[in-house]
Write an enzyme that holds these catalytic residues in place. Structure first.
Site, PDB file in Angstrom:
ATOM      1  N   ASP A  93       0.802  -1.236   0.000  1.00  0.00           N
ATOM      2  CA  ASP A  93       0.000   0.000   0.000  1.00  0.00           C
ATOM      3  C   ASP A  93       0.827   1.275   0.000  1.00  0.00           C
ATOM      4  O   ASP A  93       0.307   2.368   0.258  1.00  0.00           O
ATOM      5  CB  ASP A  93      -0.995  -0.025   1.160  1.00  0.00           C
ATOM      6  N   ASP A 154      -7.209  -4.678  -4.466  1.00  0.00           N
ATOM      7  CA  ASP A 154      -6.922  -3.328  -3.979  1.00  0.00           C
ATOM      8  C   ASP A 154      -5.649  -2.759  -4.607  1.00  0.00           C
ATOM      9  O   ASP A 154      -5.477  -1.545  -4.715  1.00  0.00           O
ATOM     10  CB  ASP A 154      -6.734  -3.319  -2.456  1.00  0.00           C
TER      11      ASP A 154
HETATM   12  N1  GLY Z   1      -7.085  -1.861   0.891  1.00  0.00           N
HETATM   13  C1  GLY Z   1      -7.601  -2.362   2.104  1.00  0.00           C
HETATM   14  C2  GLY Z   1      -9.051  -2.203   2.223  1.00  0.00           C
HETATM   15  O1  GLY Z   1      -9.722  -1.760   1.301  1.00  0.00           O
HETATM   16  O2  GLY Z   1      -9.555  -2.535   3.280  1.00  0.00           O
END
Ligand code: GLY
Length: 376
Positions: A93, A154
């Site tokens: 992330d 994601d």
């Molecule tokens: N990217 C982590 C979530 O959407 O919870």
């Protein structure tokens, strides 16, 4: 009917809330999710900590204010420290974190140190790219056998950091990794019916596909609403960087699946397996992300394509309904959008404000209000 004036009123609500929060979140950040609609102030060490500075950039874009700029400057110093000391950056992330801090600042202000920060962040993200599996490992230590070769939907939102690095340096290794990743995400995370797996495992010895599974969804074969939203938004973003029209088509299929699995007020339950009348929680953050995705998708469709108007109208309809899910009835709240869900299976952040829900709500409003050069 969603009028410009109505959008402006809503932006003013968001903007004032941001200004009210400046002092509390000067160098600290709101925790990923609220407790009873209140975010505690915490140190910058989570995957979600770009969303506050992202909102500050949007606020500054909407209506510049030296008080907001001063907090942006302080926050950027914290992001630099986090990168220098590699504070909790052993996950994918890094794109969420440094797109909304460093890249946004570089796009808005052309600050050389922010460009440099984004490029260094891209190098850290590249460590997670597996040359055989051709995907970025989402979570866990790189030596963790359970997590090796695991990609998640994601991650689409982390790829812009890599495109940025290639565009700025001329070095294609970043772009190649992003393109390889997104093509495998398209191939394996999307199911035949255009619902999505949250996560999918590739074999890091052979590069062969293994199997899909969920982490935050209801079950391995259900469709986690926010995962679908990351796809609806993330694939068009990669289209803007690659020109690969099939990514737009995939996003369109995902959007159609999402839109046909909504309850009457168009605000999705946390998993699309739940439909009208369910007593399960909504996930307003999935709705906000989807609005941004639908608008991005529609932007690239020609006027002659019936989907363009359909997606714009769907985005506005969802948005109008989201107006009923804000903290206006909770004046003590420092958040924006109520009834988000972080992880129902994990028992965290259920029926709360979420930092990403708030960010994408504001991004959606800005997109509806005026033209905006994306930070993604
Ligand atoms: N990217 C982590 C979530 O959407 O919870």
């Amino acid at each position: 009917m969603l009028t410009k004036k109505r959008i402006e009123q809503e932006i003013d609500f968001v903007y004032n809330k941001i200004v009210d929060n400046l002092e509390a979140f000067e160098t600290k950040v709101p925790k990923a999710v609220s407790t009873n609609y209140i975010y505690p102030a915490v140190e910058n060490a989570d995957w979600t900590d770009g969303f506050w500075i992202g909102m500050l950039h949007l606020a500054q874009y909407y209506q510049p204010d030296p008080r907001i700029q001063a907090v942006i400057t302080k926050q950027l110093a914290v992001f630099k420290k986090r990168l220098d000391e590699e504070i909790v950056l052993n996950h994918h992330d890094i794109g969420f974190l440094y797109s909304l801090s460093a890249i946004a600042d570089y796009r808005e202000n052309k600050t050389a140190s922010s460009r440099d920060m984004a490029l260094r962040a891209a190098d850290v993200l590249m460590r997670r790219y597996n040359e055989t599996a051709k995907v970025l490992q989402a979570w866990g230590d790189l030596s963790d056998k359970e997590q090796q070769g695991r990609m998640i939907i994601d991650c689409n939102m982390n790829l812009p950091l890599l495109y940025f690095a290639s565009n700025e340096t001329g070095n294609l290794i970043y772009r190649t990794a992003a393109e390889n990743h997104v093509k495998l995400a398209q191939k394996y995370l999307i199911r035949e019916d255009y619902s999505t797996f949250h996560t999918f495992y590739m074999d890091i010895e052979t590069g062969e596909p293994r199997y899909g599974a969920t982490a935050q969804g209801f079950s391995d074969d259900s469709c986690w609403s926010r995962g679908q939203a990351w796809g609806i938004y993330g694939f068009p973003i990669s289209y803007t960087h690659t020109g690969d029209v099939s990514l737009l088509e995939s996003a369109s299929h995902l959007a159609d699946y999402y839109l046909s699995h909504l309850p009457a007020d168009k605000v999705a339950y946390w998993d699309l397996i739940f439909t009208e009348g369910s007593t399960e929680e909504r996930d307003t953050s999935a709705s906000a992300i989807t609005v941004c995705g639908l608008l991005e998708l529609a932007k690239h469709l020609p006027l002659t394509d019936e989907r363009k108007k359909r997606y714009e109208e769907a985005a506005m309809e969802i948005m109008e309904n989201l107006f009923n899910y804000t903290t206006k009835d909770y004046p003590e709240s420092n958040g924006l959008l109520v009834q988000g869900v972080y992880s129902k299976p994990g028992g965290t952040g259920i029926n709360e404000c979420t930092t990403w829900g708030d960010y994408f709500y504001f991004e959606a409003l800005i997109r509806l209000y005026k033209s905006w050069a994306t930070y993604w």
